[in-house]
Design a protein around this motif. Structure first.
Motif, mmCIF file in Angstrom:
data_model
loop_
_atom_site.group_PDB
_atom_site.id
_atom_site.type_symbol
_atom_site.label_atom_id
_atom_site.label_comp_id
_atom_site.label_asym_id
_atom_site.label_seq_id
_atom_site.Cartn_x
_atom_site.Cartn_y
_atom_site.Cartn_z
ATOM 1 N N ARG A 1 23.242 -43.675 60.926
ATOM 2 C CA ARG A 1 22.931 -45.107 60.991
ATOM 3 C C ARG A 1 23.802 -45.796 62.041
ATOM 4 N NH1 ARG A 1 24.671 -47.187 56.207
ATOM 5 N NH2 ARG A 1 22.976 -46.178 55.126
ATOM 6 N N ASN A 2 25.106 -45.478 62.045
ATOM 7 C CA ASN A 2 26.019 -46.072 63.036
ATOM 8 C C ASN A 2 25.623 -45.665 64.448
ATOM 9 O OD1 ASN A 2 27.480 -47.277 61.007
ATOM 10 N ND2 ASN A 2 29.066 -45.719 60.955
ATOM 11 N N GLU B 1 22.479 -47.570 65.420
ATOM 12 C CA GLU B 1 22.800 -48.972 65.693
ATOM 13 C C GLU B 1 23.454 -49.119 67.061
ATOM 14 O OE1 GLU B 1 25.162 -50.492 62.477
ATOM 15 O OE2 GLU B 1 23.479 -50.444 61.073
ATOM 16 N N HIS C 1 20.864 -48.649 69.700
ATOM 17 C CA HIS C 1 20.023 -49.840 69.760
ATOM 18 C C HIS C 1 20.727 -50.976 70.498
ATOM 19 C CE1 HIS C 1 17.060 -52.802 68.572
ATOM 20 N NE2 HIS C 1 18.024 -53.563 68.081
ATOM 21 N N GLN C 2 22.014 -51.163 70.209
ATOM 22 C CA GLN C 2 22.776 -52.210 70.891
ATOM 23 C C GLN C 2 22.851 -51.932 72.394
ATOM 24 O OE1 GLN C 2 26.502 -52.190 68.809
ATOM 25 N NE2 GLN C 2 25.743 -53.478 67.147
#
Length: 198
Positions: free
Chosen positions: A59-60, A63, A66-67
């Protein structure tokens, strides 16, 4: 002298001991099963925590990707827009003599500034070295080496601006860089010296 127990008495004692042994055996078996279940529970608990940690790491990672994708989403568009900015820069660098063209120039300067403001809001920044700055190969591209008596590796001409999107270089600055004049080949000088001695 004590009397020896009879065979019937031995059977009764063995029968009395037999349920105790049977119960002890059952308890030992149950304790083994409990230990096995505890080991299984510990194993699956560790597997759960490992899966939980892997999921959290994934998940990290997603994320972060995505950022990064959002941060640099406009890179392709900006890369296509840079030749237009370079054309504006070159056109605005020349001062027209005709008054009608000067009026157009004011309008183009306004459009150019607005375009730069929009790009700055997206995270684009110009790389604008000055003549005399030290050559930086991480942000500059040497288009030409110019012989000069001054310090080497200094910017002497700027051909086009460079651009960064946040911290990523999109286009390097094209510059002319100073270098000392190369000395004549020593072999030819030695030959002329030896001819003079003869």
């Amino acid at each position: 002298m004590a009397e020896m127990p009879k065979n019937d008495d031995l059977e009764i004692v063995q029968e009395a001991d037999s349920p105790k042994k049977s119960i002890k055996k059952k308890i030992d078996q149950l304790n083994e099963q409990v230990e096995k279940y505890k080991a299984d529970a510990e194993h699956w608990k560790n597997e759960y925590y490992r899966a939980y940690a892997d999921t959290k790491n994934l998940r990290n990672s997603l994320e972060k990707e995505h950022q990064t994708a959002m941060k640099y989403r406009a890179e392709g568009f900006i890369d296509d827009l840079l030749p237009i900015l370079d054309s504006f820069y070159l056109a605005l660098a020349n001062e027209p003599t005709d008054p009608a063209l000067k009026n157009y120039l004011v309008g183009f300067q306004y459009i150019y500034r607005n375009l730069l403001t929009v790009l700055e809001n997206e995270g684009v920044s110009e790389i604008t070295p000055k003549v005399g700055d030290k050559f930086d190969p991480s942000t500059m591209n040497a288009m030409e080496v110019i012989e000069d008596e001054g310090e080497e590796n200094r910017v002497l001409k700027i051909y086009s601006k460079g651009y960064k999107l946040h911290d990523r270089l999109i286009k390097p600055v094209n510059v002319g860089v100073s270098a000392h004049k190369k000395e004549e080949n020593n072999d030819s000088q030695i030959e002329s010296d030896t001819k003079g001695e003869n």
